[in-house]
Scaffold this motif. Structure first.
Motif, PDB file in Angstrom:
ATOM      1  N   GLU A 311       0.808  -1.222   0.000  1.00 34.31           N
ATOM      2  CA  GLU A 311       0.000   0.000   0.000  1.00 34.31           C
ATOM      3  C   GLU A 311       0.843   1.274   0.000  1.00 34.31           C
ATOM      4  OE1 GLU A 311      -0.059  -1.650   4.306  1.00 34.31           O
ATOM      5  OE2 GLU A 311      -0.130  -2.435   2.237  1.00 34.31           O
ATOM      6  N   LEU A 312       2.150   1.155   0.260  1.00 33.80           N
ATOM      7  CA  LEU A 312       3.020   2.331   0.248  1.00 33.80           C
ATOM      8  C   LEU A 312       3.543   2.649  -1.153  1.00 33.80           C
ATOM      9  CD1 LEU A 312       2.886   1.812   3.291  1.00 33.80           C
ATOM     10  CD2 LEU A 312       5.353   2.208   3.406  1.00 33.80           C
ATOM     11  N   ARG A 313       3.458   1.693  -2.051  1.00 35.13           N
ATOM     12  CA  ARG A 313       4.100   1.849  -3.356  1.00 35.13           C
ATOM     13  C   ARG A 313       3.574   3.011  -4.193  1.00 35.13           C
ATOM     14  NH1 ARG A 313       4.992  -4.521  -5.139  1.00 35.13           N
ATOM     15  NH2 ARG A 313       6.034  -5.117  -3.195  1.00 35.13           N
ATOM     16  N   PRO A 314       2.268   3.267  -4.230  1.00 33.94           N
ATOM     17  CA  PRO A 314       1.805   4.376  -5.074  1.00 33.94           C
ATOM     18  C   PRO A 314       2.435   5.724  -4.725  1.00 33.94           C
ATOM     19  CG  PRO A 314      -0.034   2.987  -4.441  1.00 33.94           C
ATOM     20  CD  PRO A 314       1.140   2.522  -3.644  1.00 33.94           C
ATOM     21  N   LEU A 315       2.810   5.927  -3.478  1.00 39.24           N
ATOM     22  CA  LEU A 315       3.417   7.189  -3.074  1.00 39.24           C
ATOM     23  C   LEU A 315       4.931   7.190  -3.241  1.00 39.24           C
ATOM     24  CD1 LEU A 315       1.421   8.063   0.179  1.00 39.24           C
ATOM     25  CD2 LEU A 315       1.392   9.317  -1.985  1.00 39.24           C
ATOM     26  N   LEU A 316       5.552   6.014  -3.173  1.00 42.81           N
ATOM     27  CA  LEU A 316       7.011   5.939  -3.135  1.00 42.81           C
ATOM     28  C   LEU A 316       7.661   5.564  -4.462  1.00 42.81           C
ATOM     29  CD1 LEU A 316       7.472   4.191   0.332  1.00 42.81           C
ATOM     30  CD2 LEU A 316       7.902   6.589  -0.228  1.00 42.81           C
ATOM     31  N   PHE A 317       6.874   5.181  -5.467  1.00 41.89           N
ATOM     32  CA  PHE A 317       7.423   4.802  -6.769  1.00 41.89           C
ATOM     33  C   PHE A 317       6.832   5.678  -7.861  1.00 41.89           C
ATOM     34  CE2 PHE A 317       8.357   1.145  -4.266  1.00 41.89           C
ATOM     35  CZ  PHE A 317       9.421   0.486  -4.867  1.00 41.89           C
ATOM     36  N   ASP A 318       7.619   5.919  -8.930  1.00 42.78           N
ATOM     37  CA  ASP A 318       7.059   6.588 -10.089  1.00 42.78           C
ATOM     38  C   ASP A 318       6.400   5.553 -10.994  1.00 42.78           C
ATOM     39  OD1 ASP A 318       9.025   5.329 -11.595  1.00 42.78           O
ATOM     40  OD2 ASP A 318      10.088   7.163 -12.140  1.00 42.78           O
ATOM     41  N   ARG A 319       5.874   5.983 -12.119  1.00 43.25           N
ATOM     42  CA  ARG A 319       5.119   5.080 -12.990  1.00 43.25           C
ATOM     43  C   ARG A 319       5.996   4.047 -13.677  1.00 43.25           C
ATOM     44  NH1 ARG A 319       0.798   9.182 -16.008  1.00 43.25           N
ATOM     45  NH2 ARG A 319      -0.314   9.824 -14.098  1.00 43.25           N
ATOM     46  N   SER A 320       7.299   4.282 -13.715  1.00 44.00           N
ATOM     47  CA  SER A 320       8.212   3.326 -14.349  1.00 44.00           C
ATOM     48  C   SER A 320       8.799   2.328 -13.362  1.00 44.00           C
ATOM     49  CB  SER A 320       9.346   4.082 -15.052  1.00 44.00           C
ATOM     50  OG  SER A 320       8.836   4.911 -16.074  1.00 44.00           O
ATOM     51  N   GLY A 321       8.403   2.415 -12.099  1.00 49.82           N
ATOM     52  CA  GLY A 321       8.897   1.471 -11.105  1.00 49.82           C
ATOM     53  C   GLY A 321      10.160   1.898 -10.400  1.00 49.82           C
ATOM     54  N   ASN A 322      10.521   3.189 -10.504  1.00 50.68           N
ATOM     55  CA  ASN A 322      11.700   3.708  -9.814  1.00 50.68           C
ATOM     56  C   ASN A 322      11.314   4.156  -8.414  1.00 50.68           C
ATOM     57  OD1 ASN A 322      13.529   3.616 -12.156  1.00 50.68           O
ATOM     58  ND2 ASN A 322      12.198   5.214 -12.974  1.00 50.68           N
ATOM     59  N   VAL A 323      12.012   3.676  -7.409  1.00 54.95           N
ATOM     60  CA  VAL A 323      11.702   4.043  -6.034  1.00 54.95           C
ATOM     61  C   VAL A 323      12.289   5.410  -5.716  1.00 54.95           C
ATOM     62  CG1 VAL A 323      13.757   3.000  -4.969  1.00 54.95           C
ATOM     63  CG2 VAL A 323      11.622   3.162  -3.659  1.00 54.95           C
ATOM     64  N   GLY A 324      11.573   6.174  -4.913  1.00 55.67           N
ATOM     65  CA  GLY A 324      12.055   7.471  -4.474  1.00 55.67           C
ATOM     66  C   GLY A 324      12.794   7.362  -3.149  1.00 55.67           C
ATOM     67  N   PRO A 325      13.115   8.480  -2.514  1.00 60.20           N
ATOM     68  CA  PRO A 325      13.790   8.459  -1.219  1.00 60.20           C
ATOM     69  C   PRO A 325      12.901   7.798  -0.160  1.00 60.20           C
ATOM     70  CG  PRO A 325      13.964  10.628  -2.238  1.00 60.20           C
ATOM     71  CD  PRO A 325      12.963   9.863  -3.034  1.00 60.20           C
ATOM     72  N   THR A 326      13.491   6.931   0.648  1.00 57.90           N
ATOM     73  CA  THR A 326      12.727   6.160   1.621  1.00 57.90           C
ATOM     74  C   THR A 326      13.279   6.313   3.035  1.00 57.90           C
ATOM     75  OG1 THR A 326      14.081   4.240   1.000  1.00 57.90           O
ATOM     76  CG2 THR A 326      11.876   4.392   0.032  1.00 57.90           C
ATOM     77  N   VAL A 327      12.377   6.229   4.000  1.00 54.61           N
ATOM     78  CA  VAL A 327      12.731   6.214   5.422  1.00 54.61           C
ATOM     79  C   VAL A 327      12.577   4.779   5.911  1.00 54.61           C
ATOM     80  CG1 VAL A 327      12.115   7.019   7.736  1.00 54.61           C
ATOM     81  CG2 VAL A 327      11.980   8.601   5.784  1.00 54.61           C
ATOM     82  N   TRP A 328      13.605   4.260   6.575  1.00 55.94           N
ATOM     83  CA  TRP A 328      13.613   2.877   7.047  1.00 55.94           C
ATOM     84  C   TRP A 328      13.681   2.820   8.564  1.00 55.94           C
ATOM     85  CZ3 TRP A 328      14.615  -1.727   3.896  1.00 55.94           C
ATOM     86  CH2 TRP A 328      14.602  -1.462   2.514  1.00 55.94           C
ATOM     87  N   TRP A 329      12.990   1.838   9.120  1.00 57.69           N
ATOM     88  CA  TRP A 329      13.127   1.534  10.532  1.00 57.69           C
ATOM     89  C   TRP A 329      13.185   0.023  10.707  1.00 57.69           C
ATOM     90  CZ3 TRP A 329      15.019   2.681  14.878  1.00 57.69           C
ATOM     91  CH2 TRP A 329      14.621   2.040  16.051  1.00 57.69           C
TER      92      TRP A 329
END
Length: 394
Positions: A311-329
């Motif tokens: 459910e996080l993917r629509p906000l964190l990926f562009d339409r080509s499947g490239n991930v953006g900056p992410t926060v990890w815990w």
């Protein structure tokens, strides 16, 4: 390859990731070479990703820029070149021969054939003419040491020649010989990107003759790349391996057999680790990280549900499947971050399950750590994602 009895669950996979991808505080490295070797490759499509990926994992983050520039441009212990899936990566120099033989040769043959075909379709000069221009380009580059396409065209004017690509199609365009030829030579392992024209965030690069490397047997090179990647990212499924390498499934299976890979099981089904990597991974202290767009950890597997909720993917990926900056815990993606025009680093939690006071304090500390070493530099991801755009606006 084993009987698949060894099960590696999500918790253990996250512990492996923390240590092998050098993200837990105690697992951080002392040099960009050390970190790139652990990860096999750093994504290099967006130049800033290389530095941000190193900075997130370097013991002394304040040394991120000078140490990475030293490795890339002074010592040449790291090289930016095309690799798996025709993508630009940064590799340890001693791995370039392996990458070239295992993935580059097949891609290069197709890239050159496509260039010759496109030029012929546009009525441009033939392959013999292109070969002359190529030899002249490489000779000029050897004289200069490093040069831009524009500088090379001063020595070899034919590099300025243009031809129409895909005439009559919706994506018709005009290509310059220099741009297409340099890309082909890059995939062939003849040239590499040198120093950028601007700062470490610049995407305008000089070019340099690629460092010499031995020509390896394709099967042997594929086995070596598989061994290194599984040591960093195992367990991985056959689908993960095929996606990451860009190989045919027959190549994947042959390489797995060649290294004696051990079959285990994960929640997605059968998976593989190296032959001597079946011992359980011990627990790891909770950790936080701010990883950049296209980071090799976030992009490391095709199946990502074990560290990134769907459910996080629509906000964190562009339409080509490239991930953006992410926060990890503690081994999973819990949010995203962006840098605003004034330098402020904004972040947002998207999944607060298990993210308590300790986690938020650790994430805030990583934000300060990132801000400190970046200083006045400004980074805008090449492939912005919905959350990145929203946070950057403020």
């Amino acid at each position: 390859m084993g009987d698949g009895e060894r099960y590696i669950g999500v918790t253990e996979r996250r512990a492996r990731l923390a240590v092998r991808h050098r993200l837990a505080v105690g697992a951080r490295g002392d040099s960009p070479e050390d970190l790139a070797g652990s990860l096999v490759a750093l994504h290099g499509t967006d130049p800033a990703t290389v530095y941000l990926a190193v900075g997130a994992r370097l013991t002394d983050a304040a040394r991120t820029v000078p140490e990475t520039e030293r490795a890339l441009y002074d010592d040449r212990s790291l090289v930016r070149m095309h690799g798996m899936r025709q993508t630009v990566f940064v590799f340890p120099t001693d791995l370039t021969a392996v990458v070239h033989a295992s993935t580059g040769l097949a891609v290069a043959a197709k890239a050159r054939a496509k260039l010759v075909q496109d030029m012929a379709s546009a009525g441009a000069p033939d392959a013999a003419w292109l070969k002359e221009v190529e030899e002249s380009l490489l000779a000029a580059l050897a004289r200069h040491g490093q040069a831009t396409a524009t500088e090379l065209a001063q020595d070899e004017p034919r590099l300025r020649e243009q031809f129409v690509y895909a005439a009559g199609k919706s994506y018709e365009g005009v290509h310059t010989v220099s741009g297409r030829l340099l890309r082909v030579l890059g995939v062939e392992g003849k040239v590499v990107r040198g120093r950028p024209l601007g700062s470490w965030t610049s995407s305008q690069f000089r070019w340099a003759v690629a460092p010499a490397h031995p020509e390896l047997d394709v099967s042997g090179a594929q086995a070596e790349l598989m061994r290194r990647w599984l040591a960093s990212c195992g367990p991985a499924t056959e689908a993960d391996l095929k996606w990451w390498t860009g190989w045919k499934v027959t190549d994947v299976r042959r390489a797995l057999a060649a290294i004696g890979a051990r079959e285990v099981s994960v929640d997605e089904g059968p998976a593989y680790v190296t032959a001597n990597d079946v011992a359980p991974e011990g627990p790891v202290e909770p950790w936080a990280a701010l990883l950049p767009a296209l980071d090799p950890t976030a992009m490391g597997w095709q199946a990502r549900d074990w560290y990134l909720a769907p459910e996080l993917r629509p906000l964190l990926f562009d339409r080509s499947g490239n991930v953006g900056p992410t926060v990890w815990w503690d081994g999973r993606v819990v949010g995203g971050w962006a840098q605003r025009a004034d330098g402020e680093i904004a972040w947002r939690l998207l999944d607060e399950k298990g993210v308590g006071r300790e986690a938020k304090a650790a994430i805030a500390a990583e934000v300060e750590r990132l801000r400190a070493w970046m200083g006045t530099s400004r980074v805008t991801p090449r492939f912005p994602t919905p959350l990145d755009k929203e946070l950057a606006r403020g």
